[in-house]
Design a protein around this motif. Sequence first.
Motif, mmCIF file in Angstrom:
data_model
loop_
_atom_site.group_PDB
_atom_site.id
_atom_site.type_symbol
_atom_site.label_atom_id
_atom_site.label_comp_id
_atom_site.label_asym_id
_atom_site.label_seq_id
_atom_site.Cartn_x
_atom_site.Cartn_y
_atom_site.Cartn_z
ATOM 1 N N MET A 381 -12.343 0.767 31.695
ATOM 2 C CA MET A 381 -12.625 0.913 33.115
ATOM 3 C C MET A 381 -12.313 2.331 33.590
ATOM 4 N N THR A 382 -13.178 2.867 34.434
ATOM 5 C CA THR A 382 -12.914 4.174 35.028
ATOM 6 C C THR A 382 -12.029 3.994 36.259
ATOM 7 N N ALA A 383 -11.500 5.100 36.758
ATOM 8 C CA ALA A 383 -10.615 5.033 37.916
ATOM 9 C C ALA A 383 -11.330 4.509 39.158
ATOM 10 N N ASP A 384 -12.663 4.704 39.231
ATOM 11 C CA ASP A 384 -13.404 4.247 40.404
ATOM 12 C C ASP A 384 -14.141 2.929 40.157
ATOM 13 N N GLY A 385 -13.704 2.163 39.132
ATOM 14 C CA GLY A 385 -14.182 0.798 38.988
ATOM 15 C C GLY A 385 -15.452 0.590 38.204
ATOM 16 N N TRP A 386 -15.842 1.559 37.373
ATOM 17 C CA TRP A 386 -17.026 1.401 36.532
ATOM 18 C C TRP A 386 -16.621 0.946 35.131
ATOM 19 N N LEU A 387 -17.423 0.048 34.561
ATOM 20 C CA LEU A 387 -17.201 -0.421 33.200
ATOM 21 C C LEU A 387 -17.901 0.507 32.218
ATOM 22 N N ARG A 388 -17.126 1.045 31.282
ATOM 23 C CA ARG A 388 -17.710 1.839 30.200
ATOM 24 C C ARG A 388 -18.201 0.866 29.126
ATOM 25 N N THR A 389 -19.491 0.757 28.957
ATOM 26 C CA THR A 389 -20.015 -0.247 28.031
ATOM 27 C C THR A 389 -19.937 0.188 26.577
ATOM 28 N N GLY A 390 -19.886 1.502 26.330
ATOM 29 C CA GLY A 390 -19.949 1.991 24.952
ATOM 30 C C GLY A 390 -21.370 2.023 24.418
ATOM 31 N N ASP A 391 -22.348 1.630 25.257
ATOM 32 C CA ASP A 391 -23.748 1.645 24.845
ATOM 33 C C ASP A 391 -24.452 2.854 25.444
ATOM 34 N N LEU A 392 -25.398 3.384 24.699
ATOM 35 C CA LEU A 392 -26.165 4.541 25.134
ATOM 36 C C LEU A 392 -27.509 4.096 25.678
ATOM 37 N N ALA A 393 -27.956 4.768 26.729
ATOM 38 C CA ALA A 393 -29.225 4.410 27.351
ATOM 39 C C ALA A 393 -29.854 5.658 27.963
ATOM 40 N N SER A 394 -31.125 5.540 28.305
ATOM 41 C CA SER A 394 -31.813 6.591 29.046
ATOM 42 C C SER A 394 -32.570 5.940 30.198
ATOM 43 N N ARG A 395 -32.950 6.759 31.172
ATOM 44 C CA ARG A 395 -33.662 6.264 32.350
ATOM 45 C C ARG A 395 -34.800 7.228 32.656
ATOM 46 N N ASP A 396 -36.018 6.692 32.821
ATOM 47 C CA ASP A 396 -37.148 7.579 33.081
ATOM 48 C C ASP A 396 -37.281 7.844 34.579
ATOM 49 N N ALA A 397 -38.337 8.574 34.952
ATOM 50 C CA ALA A 397 -38.506 8.983 36.343
ATOM 51 C C ALA A 397 -38.722 7.812 37.286
ATOM 52 N N GLU A 398 -39.158 6.671 36.754
ATOM 53 C CA GLU A 398 -39.378 5.487 37.590
ATOM 54 C C GLU A 398 -38.158 4.564 37.619
ATOM 55 N N GLY A 399 -37.068 5.002 36.976
ATOM 56 C CA GLY A 399 -35.847 4.206 36.973
ATOM 57 C C GLY A 399 -35.808 3.121 35.925
ATOM 58 N N VAL A 400 -36.772 3.131 35.004
ATOM 59 C CA VAL A 400 -36.813 2.136 33.935
ATOM 60 C C VAL A 400 -35.877 2.574 32.815
ATOM 61 N N HIS A 401 -35.026 1.650 32.377
ATOM 62 C CA HIS A 401 -34.006 1.957 31.378
ATOM 63 C C HIS A 401 -34.445 1.559 29.969
ATOM 64 N N ARG A 402 -33.859 2.251 29.010
ATOM 65 C CA ARG A 402 -34.102 1.958 27.601
ATOM 66 C C ARG A 402 -32.767 2.075 26.871
ATOM 67 N N ILE A 403 -32.352 1.034 26.156
ATOM 68 C CA ILE A 403 -31.090 1.049 25.420
ATOM 69 C C ILE A 403 -31.289 1.812 24.112
ATOM 70 N N ARG A 404 -30.360 2.717 23.817
ATOM 71 C CA ARG A 404 -30.502 3.610 22.662
ATOM 72 C C ARG A 404 -29.536 3.312 21.523
ATOM 73 N N GLY A 405 -28.560 2.437 21.737
ATOM 74 C CA GLY A 405 -27.619 2.120 20.666
ATOM 75 C C GLY A 405 -26.180 2.255 21.121
ATOM 76 N N ARG A 406 -25.251 2.041 20.192
ATOM 77 C CA ARG A 406 -23.837 2.135 20.488
ATOM 78 C C ARG A 406 -23.346 3.568 20.309
ATOM 79 N N ARG A 407 -22.502 4.025 21.238
ATOM 80 C CA ARG A 407 -21.968 5.384 21.152
ATOM 81 C C ARG A 407 -21.202 5.588 19.848
ATOM 82 N N LYS A 408 -20.368 4.618 19.482
ATOM 83 C CA LYS A 408 -19.531 4.791 18.307
ATOM 84 C C LYS A 408 -20.325 4.720 17.011
#
Length: 509
Positions: A381-408
Amino acid sequence: MTYPQLPDLFDPVAWWSTVDGTRTAIIDSATARRYSYREVDRDADRWHALLARQRVQVGDRVGILAQNRYDFIPMFFGCIRLGAILVPLNWRLSGVELARVLGDAEPDVVFCEDASRALLEESLAHVDGGAAPRVFDLDHDVPTMQRAVADEVAPRCPDRSQDDTTMLLYTSGSTGVPKGVMLPHRQLLWNAMATTIGWRLGADDIGPAATPFFHTGGWHVFTTTLLSRGGAIVLMGAFEPAAYLDVLDRYGVTVTFGVPTQFAMMRDCAGWGRSLPKLRWFFSGGAPCPQGTKDLVRAAGYGFREGYGLTECGPNCFATNEQTAFEKDGSTGWPIPFLQMRLRADDGSLAGTDDIGELELRGPQMFSGYFRSPDKTADVMTADGWLRTGDLASRDAEGVHRIRGRRKEMFISGGENVFPGEVEAVLLDCPGVIEAIVIGVPDVRWGEVGCALIVRRDAALDEGKVTSEARLRLAGYKVPKRVVFVDAIPRLGSGKIDRRAAAMLIAEC
């Protein structure tokens, strides 16, 4: 983090029992028995009274070790009405692994079925210290216990908060240290509201409980979600592709969920391609789905979407539509209602459009922490209440997300980031490959290179064929520099891939 509070806790089974009690809530595919909301409500009250008679108190843990069966549903709502916490136990674990979970959860009582009794006894013998839980048999003890309380009025429900824990689900890991994810009332409620809005689910929908109930997918992809809307759930046992398709057809299932391995199994069975007129779409999650598998699902005439979720949040985190799911194949869509998302780059800044960053989540459908582990909770958890998922993702110009894998799991080869999930999806499309994982291993020249662990259909598939196929769709630095063929991929007791054991296996080969 403070989240919006509702005026009272919502008990969907009790509400639908009052408003439209004859509606079908649960269908047991093994027996074809249908249970109405009124019957589930009655049985939840019996569990409430039964547990109270056994001196189960508010906050006590109630374990259950069994494959998917009707008892889970009224038992869960009985626990909620009493203020107890349900702990679904993983029957796939070894006795030693299960002992760690029991030692952490310290359930007051455990209910098990005949098939799981030996495992439970073995695990209890390995638990260090603490009072042993009282054990009751679901098939022999419970019917008598329920008859004894059939005419009793269940005790008054205690005052409860939206943040009170309803369920402990234990996540797997290769360290041997279990983490109990505390799921509060608000997480279940807000996930149900967000999912029914984002996925357009209603009272006429029928979904499966096919994933084991020791996984969040078994409970919260469809079960608690559809019960909140007056829909119906079909209970299923161990996955068998032909039988699974039969159940979808027989009971008019409208939405269903599976992991890519299950889709691969279904496409090879005789019933694949049959008409399923009620089914709107297959939903895939748990791992990247190979392109060839997606193409075959759509070619058979079935709708297909991909999703993402985790026990700690949601678990339904994205919503999409059929057009976007097809035109932006491999994407998961937009954040589901009420859930905020941001992508954090390696330097701590927010990732830009199409850049890859760690996915962070915040919203009311979030867990309340790891059981008795404030240090582990603080780690994610971050200090401002966000969950660090450990997963990598990207977001295009329309806000559509794509999961890229695990950070570790990401590794760097010659200065370039390599995401194993992307490479694995390509390898799984190679003819003759049944299963594949990719792990970064040290290399003198490139720093790290990919090594693939592959289960193949026959010995005719060799390393040269695998790498030549991969080069057709991957940049050179992403192609595994080594391929190791094995009879089976190492897995944890939960069924997830054990990457630590896989790396040790590669080192030995």
